[in-house]
Design an enzyme around this catalytic site. Sequence first.
Site, mmCIF file in Angstrom:
data_model
loop_
_atom_site.group_PDB
_atom_site.id
_atom_site.type_symbol
_atom_site.label_atom_id
_atom_site.label_comp_id
_atom_site.label_asym_id
_atom_site.label_seq_id
_atom_site.Cartn_x
_atom_site.Cartn_y
_atom_site.Cartn_z
ATOM 1 N N ASP A 36 42.305 32.841 48.743
ATOM 2 C CA ASP A 36 42.155 34.044 48.049
ATOM 3 C C ASP A 36 42.878 34.952 48.409
ATOM 4 O OD1 ASP A 36 39.258 34.582 46.072
ATOM 5 O OD2 ASP A 36 40.391 36.476 46.846
ATOM 6 N N ASP A 59 48.491 35.694 47.781
ATOM 7 C CA ASP A 59 48.987 36.404 46.493
ATOM 8 C C ASP A 59 49.497 35.508 45.536
ATOM 9 O OD1 ASP A 59 49.610 37.944 44.555
ATOM 10 O OD2 ASP A 59 50.604 39.491 45.683
ATOM 11 N N VAL A 60 48.730 35.013 44.538
ATOM 12 C CA VAL A 60 49.135 33.850 43.618
ATOM 13 C C VAL A 60 50.359 34.503 42.708
ATOM 14 C CG1 VAL A 60 47.022 32.623 43.589
ATOM 15 C CG2 VAL A 60 47.577 34.521 41.728
ATOM 16 N N TYR A 153 43.413 39.664 28.738
ATOM 17 C CA TYR A 153 42.950 38.292 29.252
ATOM 18 C C TYR A 153 43.133 37.137 28.241
ATOM 19 C CZ TYR A 153 39.142 35.722 31.196
ATOM 20 O OH TYR A 153 38.378 34.599 32.046
ATOM 21 N N LYS A 157 45.098 33.593 28.945
ATOM 22 C CA LYS A 157 44.497 32.362 28.999
ATOM 23 C C LYS A 157 44.850 31.357 28.076
ATOM 24 C CE LYS A 157 41.677 33.295 32.566
ATOM 25 N NZ LYS A 157 42.103 32.201 33.623
#
Length: 253
Positions: A36, A59-60, A153, A157
């Site tokens: 996370d 941190d993705v 969002y 997605k």
Amino acid sequence: MRLLNKTAVVTGAAGGIGQAIIRKLLAEGARVVAADLSADALKVFNDFPADKLVTFSVDVTDYKQVEAMVKHAADQFGQLDILINNAGIGLAKPLLQHDPINDFEPVTNVNQKGVYHGILAAGRQFQAQGTRGVILNTSSVYAQIASEMTFTYNVSKAAVDMMTKCAALELAPLGVRVCAVAPGRVDTPMLRQYEALGLWEHIRKEQMRQEFTQPNEIADVVAFLVSDEANCINGCTVNASDGFENFKYPLLG
């Protein structure tokens, strides 16, 4: 225990769905790296046995950090078997009120770029190991339908769904499966922002059973999809939404 001795990495681990996924994977025998952004948030896993779960702050949106996360999993538990790209953020705001820097880029970077980084790092790790593996991406039913106040969002997605298809095709010769799960309305802190907008009861009634899905229900679907029992499921997004995307709000009831 269908995931016995499998090593899984879960991003967005400290969130409602993330925690539920990790508990389910552990119950199925997996060893887990809980990842996370917030090291403080990862303290929720402090009481878990160290031989079954380790944490990793990541941190993705930074590929090097994602690559280090994957390497950490392989170093800790011998190899990587499963990567679950679950990290995601959302924003409820009308489109014409957007600030492009604050209301588009952060969501896109986490939800879209973060998944890309996970796919790339995991795919390279599987190739280096010479082993089969599974990549599972958390999408959303909002990838399939338009909705108010969630422009960024939904778009992010939708990109996850296409990345799932494309990655599955390219990684299939390595024996790697790539699929996605699309939750609907799940009772998590992210969804609770609708309480402040006075919409909580309205959106609750929009479910087919007029109840929110619970995080553990999503975790059950995820555990199946990353198991060998789902070996024929590849390159697609599986809806876990109580039929949310299939009907309009009932006029009666």
